[in-house]
Design a protein around this motif. Structure first.
Motif, mmCIF file in Angstrom:
data_model
loop_
_atom_site.group_PDB
_atom_site.id
_atom_site.type_symbol
_atom_site.label_atom_id
_atom_site.label_comp_id
_atom_site.label_asym_id
_atom_site.label_seq_id
_atom_site.Cartn_x
_atom_site.Cartn_y
_atom_site.Cartn_z
ATOM 1 N N SER A 28 72.662 115.492 28.745
ATOM 2 C CA SER A 28 73.024 115.505 30.169
ATOM 3 C C SER A 28 72.814 116.892 30.766
ATOM 4 O O SER A 28 72.340 117.033 31.899
ATOM 5 C CB SER A 28 74.484 115.076 30.349
ATOM 6 O OG SER A 28 74.709 113.801 29.826
ATOM 7 N N TRP B 99 72.766 110.663 35.913
ATOM 8 C CA TRP B 99 71.313 110.684 36.089
ATOM 9 C C TRP B 99 70.937 110.506 37.557
ATOM 10 O O TRP B 99 70.049 111.193 38.071
ATOM 11 C CB TRP B 99 70.696 109.583 35.236
ATOM 12 C CG TRP B 99 69.224 109.397 35.443
ATOM 13 C CD1 TRP B 99 68.213 110.114 34.876
ATOM 14 C CD2 TRP B 99 68.597 108.430 36.294
ATOM 15 N NE1 TRP B 99 66.997 109.650 35.313
ATOM 16 C CE2 TRP B 99 67.200 108.615 36.183
ATOM 17 C CE3 TRP B 99 69.082 107.423 37.116
ATOM 18 C CZ2 TRP B 99 66.288 107.825 36.873
ATOM 19 C CZ3 TRP B 99 68.179 106.637 37.818
ATOM 20 C CH2 TRP B 99 66.800 106.846 37.700
ATOM 21 N N PRO C 148 68.927 107.148 31.504
ATOM 22 C CA PRO C 148 70.325 106.692 31.405
ATOM 23 C C PRO C 148 70.507 105.569 30.392
ATOM 24 O O PRO C 148 71.530 105.510 29.700
ATOM 25 C CB PRO C 148 70.652 106.229 32.827
ATOM 26 C CG PRO C 148 69.344 105.977 33.475
ATOM 27 C CD PRO C 148 68.391 106.946 32.856
ATOM 28 N N ALA D 206 76.547 107.506 32.074
ATOM 29 C CA ALA D 206 75.172 108.019 32.122
ATOM 30 C C ALA D 206 74.495 107.776 33.466
ATOM 31 O O ALA D 206 73.808 108.670 33.981
ATOM 32 C CB ALA D 206 74.349 107.374 31.005
ATOM 33 N N LEU D 207 74.691 106.585 34.049
ATOM 34 C CA LEU D 207 73.941 106.233 35.257
ATOM 35 C C LEU D 207 74.294 107.097 36.474
ATOM 36 O O LEU D 207 73.387 107.621 37.136
ATOM 37 C CB LEU D 207 74.144 104.747 35.567
ATOM 38 C CG LEU D 207 73.135 104.085 36.502
ATOM 39 C CD1 LEU D 207 71.723 104.244 35.964
ATOM 40 C CD2 LEU D 207 73.462 102.612 36.688
#
Length: 224
Positions: free
Chosen positions: A216, A110, A154, A106-107
């Motif tokens: 996302s 993002w 995130p 996720a990080l």
């Protein structure tokens, strides 16, 4: 092995090495060679699923989306789905239940969306901080709220996936540990309950991978 409920989520092995993370790549070994070499039935099914996802992600991205960017999100969906399903099998480590993996997915996504948006579409990103029709008095507060909601994205993506996978596994473990002390009648009900829980967990595995990929995609569409 640890003697508590969370021992099933322990990534270390008896050799004090994190070999359990290899389960992430186990799906490639399980697939038969026919899946890759000829148009088999699993390949046809997976192609139809990919085509459906491609059309849906294209709709979410809109006309401003970059061509081919949907394949990134389809690959993300496929990877999470494989890991979620493999975690339902006995003695296979569920890597998607760890924030180490979910935050790793996720990080960077993002961060890349934010960098791309603020560098190439700065005015558009500033406009997103204040929703249309907001009174002038509330504008400073709305900027703070929108900024915080952007920053925690995130974290919410990662925690949602990990928490859903942990919750179902823990519930099945708790119910399974009560089995030896039950009578035959209650044990049969427990087995039925475990089967229903397994079906529910299979649905959760699909839904959570789909939610992760769709969110996302939505975050990506906002920066264009």
């Amino acid at each position: 092995m640890m003697s508590n409920l969370f021992s099933v989520f322990d990534p270390s092995s008896s050799f004090n090495l994190s070999l359990n993370w290899i389960s992430t790549f186990l799906g490639v070994l399980i697939l038969p060679s026919m899946f890759w070499l000829m148009p088999s039935r699993p390949l046809v099914i997976w192609t139809s699923i990919s085509n459906t996802l491609h059309k849906e992600f294209n709709t979410l991205l809109g006309p401003s989306g970059h061509p081919g960017s949907t394949f990134l999100f389809i690959s993300l969906f496929s990877m999470i789905l494989w890991n979620n399903f493999l975690g339902l099998f006995p003695y296979i480590f569920t890597s998607s239940s760890h924030l180490t993996m979910t935050l790793t997915l996720a990080l960077p996504l993002w961060m890349s969306f934010m960098l791309y948006g603020w560098i190439n579409h700065s005015q558009h990103m500033f406009a997103h901080l204040v929703p249309q029709g907001t009174p002038a008095v509330l504008m400073p507060f709305m900027v703070c709220i929108e900024t915080i909601s952007n920053i925690i994205r995130p974290g919410t993506l990662a925690v949602r996936l990990a928490a859903n996978m942990i919750a179902g596994h823990l519930l099945m473990t708790l119910l399974g540990n009560t089995g030896p002390s039950l009578t035959l009648t209650i044990l049969s009900l427990l087995v039925l309950g475990q089967i229903l829980l397994l079906i529910l967990e299979s649905a959760v595995a699909i839904i959570q991978s789909y939610v992760f990929a769709v969110l996302s995609t939505l975050y990506s569409s906002e920066v264009n």
